[in-house]
Design a protein around this motif. Structure first.
Motif, PDB file in Angstrom:
ATOM      1  N   THR A   1      44.902  42.198  37.209  1.00  0.00           N
ATOM      2  CA  THR A   1      45.664  41.597  36.977  1.00  0.00           C
ATOM      3  C   THR A   1      46.573  40.546  36.387  1.00  0.00           C
ATOM      4  O   THR A   1      47.259  40.806  35.955  1.00  0.00           O
ATOM      5  CB  THR A   1      46.052  41.344  38.812  1.00  0.00           C
ATOM      6  OG1 THR A   1      45.944  40.178  39.139  1.00  0.00           O
ATOM      7  CG2 THR A   1      46.411  42.312  39.957  1.00  0.00           C
TER       8      THR A   1
ATOM      9  N   TYR B   1      40.533  41.911  42.002  1.00  0.00           N
ATOM     10  CA  TYR B   1      40.643  43.369  43.562  1.00  0.00           C
ATOM     11  C   TYR B   1      39.484  44.564  43.241  1.00  0.00           C
ATOM     12  O   TYR B   1      39.306  44.322  42.093  1.00  0.00           O
ATOM     13  CB  TYR B   1      42.150  43.740  43.098  1.00  0.00           C
ATOM     14  CG  TYR B   1      42.170  45.432  44.624  1.00  0.00           C
ATOM     15  CD1 TYR B   1      41.706  44.623  45.662  1.00  0.00           C
ATOM     16  CD2 TYR B   1      42.297  45.997  44.013  1.00  0.00           C
ATOM     17  CE1 TYR B   1      42.373  45.456  47.180  1.00  0.00           C
ATOM     18  CE2 TYR B   1      42.093  47.545  44.701  1.00  0.00           C
ATOM     19  CZ  TYR B   1      42.462  47.060  46.301  1.00  0.00           C
ATOM     20  OH  TYR B   1      42.139  47.732  47.202  1.00  0.00           O
TER      21      TYR B   1
ATOM     22  N   ASP C   1      37.402  48.165  45.479  1.00  0.00           N
ATOM     23  CA  ASP C   1      37.053  48.587  46.560  1.00  0.00           C
ATOM     24  C   ASP C   1      36.303  49.334  45.812  1.00  0.00           C
ATOM     25  O   ASP C   1      35.904  50.408  44.857  1.00  0.00           O
ATOM     26  CB  ASP C   1      37.987  50.054  46.635  1.00  0.00           C
ATOM     27  CG  ASP C   1      38.105  50.528  47.601  1.00  0.00           C
ATOM     28  OD1 ASP C   1      36.733  50.827  48.618  1.00  0.00           O
ATOM     29  OD2 ASP C   1      38.601  51.841  48.015  1.00  0.00           O
TER      30      ASP C   1
ATOM     31  N   TRP D   1      37.858  48.952  40.449  1.00  0.00           N
ATOM     32  CA  TRP D   1      38.089  47.159  39.921  1.00  0.00           C
ATOM     33  C   TRP D   1      39.280  47.253  39.142  1.00  0.00           C
ATOM     34  O   TRP D   1      39.899  47.996  38.713  1.00  0.00           O
ATOM     35  CB  TRP D   1      36.924  46.903  38.493  1.00  0.00           C
ATOM     36  CG  TRP D   1      36.308  46.192  39.275  1.00  0.00           C
ATOM     37  CD1 TRP D   1      36.146  45.145  40.037  1.00  0.00           C
ATOM     38  CD2 TRP D   1      35.040  46.897  38.825  1.00  0.00           C
ATOM     39  NE1 TRP D   1      33.845  45.344  41.000  1.00  0.00           N
ATOM     40  CE2 TRP D   1      33.414  45.807  39.512  1.00  0.00           C
ATOM     41  CE3 TRP D   1      34.320  47.907  38.483  1.00  0.00           C
ATOM     42  CZ2 TRP D   1      32.737  46.482  39.198  1.00  0.00           C
ATOM     43  CZ3 TRP D   1      32.161  48.160  38.341  1.00  0.00           C
ATOM     44  CH2 TRP D   1      32.088  47.438  38.668  1.00  0.00           C
ATOM     45  N   LYS D   2      41.068  46.223  39.665  1.00  0.00           N
ATOM     46  CA  LYS D   2      41.526  46.429  39.220  1.00  0.00           C
ATOM     47  C   LYS D   2      41.972  44.917  38.412  1.00  0.00           C
ATOM     48  O   LYS D   2      41.753  43.816  39.197  1.00  0.00           O
ATOM     49  CB  LYS D   2      42.993  46.679  40.254  1.00  0.00           C
ATOM     50  CG  LYS D   2      44.476  46.307  39.809  1.00  0.00           C
ATOM     51  CD  LYS D   2      45.159  47.361  40.060  1.00  0.00           C
ATOM     52  CE  LYS D   2      45.971  46.879  39.925  1.00  0.00           C
ATOM     53  NZ  LYS D   2      46.825  48.224  38.534  1.00  0.00           N
TER      54      LYS D   2
ATOM     55  N   THR E   1      38.899  40.683  47.180  1.00  0.00           N
ATOM     56  CA  THR E   1      39.389  40.026  45.458  1.00  0.00           C
ATOM     57  C   THR E   1      38.653  39.366  45.394  1.00  0.00           C
ATOM     58  O   THR E   1      38.760  38.124  45.642  1.00  0.00           O
ATOM     59  CB  THR E   1      40.703  39.287  45.274  1.00  0.00           C
ATOM     60  OG1 THR E   1      41.978  40.633  45.449  1.00  0.00           O
ATOM     61  CG2 THR E   1      41.197  39.187  44.085  1.00  0.00           C
TER      62      THR E   1
END
Length: 183
Positions: free
Chosen positions: A162, A117, A119, A159-160, A139
């Motif tokens: 998961t 994910y 932004d 950036w994420k 994503t």
């Protein structure tokens, strides 16, 4: 009028020894389960890894190395630079470029694993309200493009990850910016 004096708390030697021993045991447990895994990547119990504390040590070394070599670097708009950003498992990181209004940045990034994910956004210089403007949110495992900074400030990616393992992002940039690094 009769004066009352506060009642003194009297601790016996055995009570002091008991509290001292309790404090030492608590300090040792904290040292082995939290401090050593997070600060030194030493995890004799394995609890630090289970709690996700060992990632802090890795991130600190990489952050320091990236910031010391990249944050103060001045770049011309014709130079292409390749940057590796590690996004720890279950965590997010921000990588920002300080840019003046109307400066342009061309970019391409790709992960070595699953999609992240992200932004892509900017924050105005000197703003204390927490305002930011997003340019793209999705994503993906790769992206290529360019943007022109609509205002002076820091612009870049959050950036994420998961997934259960770290993901490396290879970021290739070319453009006008004063400095960059993890935020």
């Amino acid at each position: 009028m009769q004066q009352t004096t506060p009642q003194a708390i009297t601790l016996t030697n055995s009570a002091l020894i008991k509290y001292t021993m309790f404090s030492l045991v608590f300090a040792a447990i904290t040292l082995f389960t939290i401090i050593l895994p997070a600060e030194y990547d030493i995890d004799p119990t394995g609890i630090g890894h289970e709690l996700g504390l060992t990632v802090f040590h890795h991130g600190k070394d990489e952050t320091a190395a990236q910031l010391s070599t990249q944050e103060t670097s001045e770049k011309s708009k014709d130079a292409t630079e390749t940057i590796e950003v590690i996004v720890p498992a279950g965590r997010g990181v921000e990588y920002k470029f300080v840019m003046a209004q109307y400066q342009k940045l061309e970019y391409e990034w790709i992960t070595d694993g699953p999609a992240l994910y992200f932004d892509l956004h900017g924050e105005p210089e000197g703003d204390t309200t927490g305002y930011f403007e997003s340019y793209a949110i999705a994503t993906l495992d790769e992206m290529k493009g360019s943007f022109t900074a609509p205002f002076s400030g820091s612009h870049g990616w959050y950036w994420k990850n998961t997934s259960d393992s770290p993901v490396t992002v290879q970021l290739i940039v070319k453009g006008e910016y004063a400095k960059h690094g993890l935020k």
